[in-house]
Design a protein around this motif. Structure first.
Motif, short mmCIF file in Angstrom:
data_model
loop_
_atom_site.label_atom_id
_atom_site.label_comp_id
_atom_site.label_asym_id
_atom_site.label_seq_id
_atom_site.Cartn_x
_atom_site.Cartn_y
_atom_site.Cartn_z
N LEU A 65 66.06 34.28 43.43
CA LEU A 65 66.01 34.76 42.11
C LEU A 65 65.09 34.09 41.49
CD1 LEU A 65 70.00 35.57 41.79
CD2 LEU A 65 67.67 37.30 42.08
N PHE A 94 66.28 32.59 35.16
CA PHE A 94 66.99 33.46 34.95
C PHE A 94 68.47 32.10 34.51
CE2 PHE A 94 70.81 33.20 37.97
CZ PHE A 94 69.77 32.12 39.13
N HIS A 95 69.53 32.26 34.04
CA HIS A 95 70.23 31.52 33.60
C HIS A 95 71.35 31.87 34.17
CE1 HIS A 95 71.82 33.76 29.75
NE2 HIS A 95 69.88 33.84 29.63
N SER A 96 71.61 33.46 33.88
CA SER A 96 72.76 34.30 34.41
C SER A 96 72.71 35.27 35.14
CB SER A 96 74.33 33.75 33.59
OG SER A 96 74.21 35.48 32.61
N PHE A 97 73.87 36.62 36.12
CA PHE A 97 73.70 37.07 36.76
C PHE A 97 75.40 38.32 36.92
CE2 PHE A 97 75.06 37.23 41.25
CZ PHE A 97 74.23 36.19 41.73
N ARG A 98 75.30 39.42 36.65
CA ARG A 98 76.82 39.31 36.41
C ARG A 98 76.57 41.01 37.40
NH1 ARG A 98 77.96 44.06 33.49
NH2 ARG A 98 76.24 43.98 32.48
N THR A 99 77.72 41.12 38.57
CA THR A 99 78.02 42.14 38.92
C THR A 99 79.37 42.35 38.45
OG1 THR A 99 79.83 41.24 40.94
CG2 THR A 99 77.42 40.36 41.02
N TYR A 102 81.73 39.59 39.72
CA TYR A 102 82.09 38.33 39.03
C TYR A 102 80.74 38.06 38.55
CZ TYR A 102 78.37 37.69 42.78
OH TYR A 102 76.94 37.29 43.39
N LYS A 103 81.09 36.38 37.55
CA LYS A 103 79.29 36.15 36.89
C LYS A 103 79.37 35.03 37.63
CE LYS A 103 77.72 35.56 32.37
NZ LYS A 103 77.68 36.07 30.76
N VAL A 118 80.65 30.14 38.74
CA VAL A 118 80.93 31.97 39.53
C VAL A 118 82.80 32.12 38.44
CG1 VAL A 118 82.14 33.26 40.87
CG2 VAL A 118 80.28 32.18 41.67
#
Lengths: 169, 141
Positions: A65, A94-99, A102-103, A118
């Motif tokens: 990523l 990147f510093h975060s991703f969200r589904t 969860y984040k 998480v």
């Protein structure tokens, strides 16, 4: 650009604006070679893979990523090639991703230590939280004379401090 | 809604079927866009494996230092993702609009082969209109 200049390096708790209660599912800490230094889980109903595979997959996902973010950066004219390892701080990360379930919040220090938290998807920006956890790492692990860098963390005080702090997010 | 930097559409196997750039600096040639799309497809799948909770449907939003990436996956596995400025609102709505255009002008096109690169003029025209409208609405350019 992504490293913390100007914030106090003392473990005084910031006040992140998230819902109270048990937000966090698990935390991972990796070093730059992919060794999992710490894995703690507080709330994980689903284990898809065994722990070794899970750690490797997580590290691999983050590596890719970061590479993707660096390549896709629309504001920089010179992008590296995909798959070339980026140094900490080089290029866009990147510093975060969200589904939907969860984040994942991510922070990499200049020494290549990666902190991953998480949490539930409604959590707000956790960069300050990760910086605080990094401060805890510095105090309890890096300054511990009995700790060998590059090995899994076995410091009871650090574990307690992290558990306590995460519970308060 | 605001201006986006680029739009990608990938089929259910991860192959890139549509790519349009709206103003990112630096060139991304065809091979690179193909690689990026496949990489995203794999990352999307892996993120589902790492979920602590059942029922994860993959990454919906990736936040980086200089851009955000919003992804929408249809029920059939086709993924639409846009690269936009950090903090842009209403990207989910834009992605749904683009999905509607896709169903109207691509899927209903009798000459379009499934999972192949999209070469439908009407889709391009309408897509440009939608994106242009957003850009004018918010940024005035």
């Amino acid at each position: 650009m992504q490293f913390f200049g100007g914030s106090e390096i003392s473990p005084s708790p910031p006040t992140p604006t998230t819902t109270t209660g048990n937000n966090a599912h698990m935390i991972y800490i990796f070093n730059r070679n992919g060794v999992c230094l710490l894995y703690r889980e507080w709330n994980r109903p689903l284990h898809t893979l065994n722990p070794q595979q899970d750690h490797k997959l997580m590290f691999g996902l983050l590596f890719s990523l970061k590479s993707l973010a660096s390549k896709m950066d629309p504001t920089s004219a010179d992008k590296g090639n995909l798959g070339v390892p980026q140094l900490p701080g080089q290029g866009c990360s990147f510093h975060s991703f969200r589904t939907n379930t969860y984040k994942l919040s991510f922070m990499e220090t200049p020494s290549g230590i990666k902190f991953i938290l998480v949490t539930n998807p409604r959590t707000s920006d956790l960069r300050e939280t990760l910086k605080y956890i990094y401060n805890l790492y510095v105090e309890y692990v890096a300054k511990n004379p009995l700790y060998t860098p590059g090995t899994p963390i076995r410091c009871g005080l650090f574990n307690t401090a992290v558990d306590q702090y995460v519970r308060s997010i | 809604m605001a201006a986006i930097y680029s739009l990608y559409i990938i089929n259910k196997s991860g192959g890139l079927i549509f790519y349009k750039d709206y103003g990112s600096k630096g060139r991304m040639d065809t091979n690179d866009s193909l690689r990026v799309a496949s990489l995203w497809h794999s990352m999307h799948a892996i993120s589902q494996q790492l979920s602590p909770i059942n029922g994860c449907s993959g990454i919906e939003l990736l936040e980086a230092d200089t851009f955000d990436l919003h992804c929408f996956q249809s029920l059939t596995g086709t993924k639409f993702f846009v690269v936009c400025e950090t903090g842009t609102q209403h990207m989910e709505a834009l992605l749904k609009v683009i999905y509607e255009l896709y169903t109207d002008y691509v899927l209903k096109n009798p000459f379009y082969e499934m999972e192949m690169p999209i070469r439908c003029e009407l889709f391009d025209i309408n897509l440009t209109q939608v994106v242009q409208k957003d850009r004018v609405a918010l940024l005035g350019r």
